[in-house]
Design an enzyme around this catalytic site. Structure first.
Site, mmCIF file in Angstrom:
data_model
loop_
_atom_site.group_PDB
_atom_site.id
_atom_site.type_symbol
_atom_site.label_atom_id
_atom_site.label_comp_id
_atom_site.label_asym_id
_atom_site.label_seq_id
_atom_site.Cartn_x
_atom_site.Cartn_y
_atom_site.Cartn_z
ATOM 1 N N CYS A 137 10.943 45.630 4.855
ATOM 2 C CA CYS A 137 11.760 45.727 3.652
ATOM 3 C C CYS A 137 10.914 46.090 2.438
ATOM 4 C CB CYS A 137 12.481 44.393 3.420
ATOM 5 S SG CYS A 137 13.427 44.393 1.904
ATOM 6 N N CYS A 140 11.861 44.403 -0.825
ATOM 7 C CA CYS A 140 11.478 42.984 -0.942
ATOM 8 C C CYS A 140 9.990 42.869 -1.244
ATOM 9 C CB CYS A 140 11.713 42.224 0.366
ATOM 10 S SG CYS A 140 13.273 42.544 1.131
ATOM 11 N N ASP A 141 9.186 43.679 -0.563
ATOM 12 C CA ASP A 141 7.737 43.449 -0.568
ATOM 13 C C ASP A 141 6.929 44.535 -1.274
ATOM 14 O OD1 ASP A 141 8.243 41.185 0.953
ATOM 15 O OD2 ASP A 141 8.174 42.295 2.829
#
Ligand code: NDP
Length: 314
Positions: A137, A140-141
């Site tokens: 992701c 997200c990261d």
């Protein structure tokens, strides 16, 4: 409102399909209970801009879209709960479904809208560096990879979207594509190919990852199995998987028919599964379209199918 564990319609999954089914079934007075699962909002909470959901001419972020759908379901009285479903008993009605906290829910109908989860390559190294450089992701990261070097694996729209997102943060992005073409839509392909700090590595597979505790690089092979086969390494700090999804159907398999990839099979033109009174909506039953709008549309159809089923059996 006092908590009840009996419902005319249990919806499993909190993505566009589940929330839309909740909007329709609550307006139809079925007093649905919806379990949102591990990732409330589903996959869209991990995307950035959604530009193709009708009604948002300027686009909308994935999390905002899901928050809007969620609020709309709540407005009509849907009982939204956090938690996962661990076991189902579809032998007789009311169906009995057990949650991860051990609660048993009795439901006259069930709408399965559990979506699909990101797939991994299956390399042992992926597990070793999980959270230490390996991710599925980017949104997200990606933040952790500012001014660093990263690679994205895959040639579809997700991979292109993730590569573009990362290119605005990272110094350098490699897109590792196993074929000699991108499967993504033309507009995404163009954006990726035009981006200066993205290098597309066609005909390339990842055979390993390395690094001292944290990820430091990937071992690649180009043109494997041909005369031009070439092995080399790239230095990267982040390795992002974007190679498609696996439907979340494991818990239903004792009862619900699935295809060879695990997607729920819908034997008729409705959302009815092989078990009477159990319906499926969204990516869990759709390996072809997998769009937020098609998931929402099928959530609506499943709600109408469940409502009709209740009417016919009451
Ligand atoms: P896709 O199935 O479209 O693409 C998966 C990609 O991963 C393909 O390039 C595939 O390669 C590659 N791949 C699969 N397995 C491996 C492997 N073991 N090793 C290396 N590469 C592998 O999945 P997406 O998640 O990209 O998209 C799913 C659906 O969602 C599509 O319909 C897409 O259009 C849609 N989508 C739409 C978006 C939008 O419109 N904004 C954004 C994101 C997704 P190969 O081509 O060789 O099979």
């Amino acid at each position: 409102m006092s908590k009840t564990n009996y419902t005319k319609c249990l919806i499993i999954g909190g993505g566009p399909a589940g929330y839309t089914a909740a909007i329709y079934t609550s307006r139809a007075n079925l007093m649905p209970i919806l379990y949102e699962g591990m990732q409330p909002g589903g996959q869209l909470t991990t995307t950035t801009e959604v530009e193709n959901f009708p009604g948002y001419p300027e686009g909308v972020t994935g999390p905002q879209l899901m928050e809007d759908l969620r609020k709309q379901a709540e407005r009509f009285g849907a009982d939204l709960r956090s938690g996962q479903i661990e076991k189902v008993n579809f032998d007789h009605r009311p169906f009995i479904v057990t949650t991860d906290s051990g609660e048993e829910i009795q439901a006259e109908t069930v709408i399965i809208a559990t979506g699909a989860s990101a797939r991994y390559l299956g390399l042992p190294d992926e597990q070793e560096y999980m959270g230490m450089g390996v991710s599925a992701c980017a949104t997200c990261d990606g933040f952790f990879y500012r001014k660093k070097k990263v690679a994205v694996v895959g040639g579809g729209d997700t991979a292109c979207e993730e590569a573009l997102y990362l290119s605005s943060l990272a110094e350098k992005v490699y897109l590792i594509v196993r074929k000699d073409y991108l499967r993504a839509s033309k507009v995404m392909q163009r954006r990726v190919l035009d981006k200066e700090n993205i290098t597309v590595l066609f005909n390339t597979n990842t055979v390993g990852l390395f690094g001292d505790e944290v990820l430091e690089g990937a071992k690649l092979v180009e043109n494997a199995g041909t005369e031009k086969e070439q092995h080399y390494e790239i230095s990267i700090d982040g390795f992002f998987l974007a190679i498609g999804h696996t439907p979340n159907t494991e818990v239903f398999k004792p009862y619900i028919a699935t295809d060879e990839q695990g997607y729920i099979v819908l034997p008729t033109a409705t959302t009815a599964t092989n078990v009477e009174g159990v319906f499926a909506a969204g990516d869990v039953a759709d390996s072809r379209y997998q769009q937020a709008i098609t998931a929402a549309g099928s959530g609506c159809r499943a709600a109408i199918d469940a409502e009709r089923y209740i009417m016919e059996h009451e």
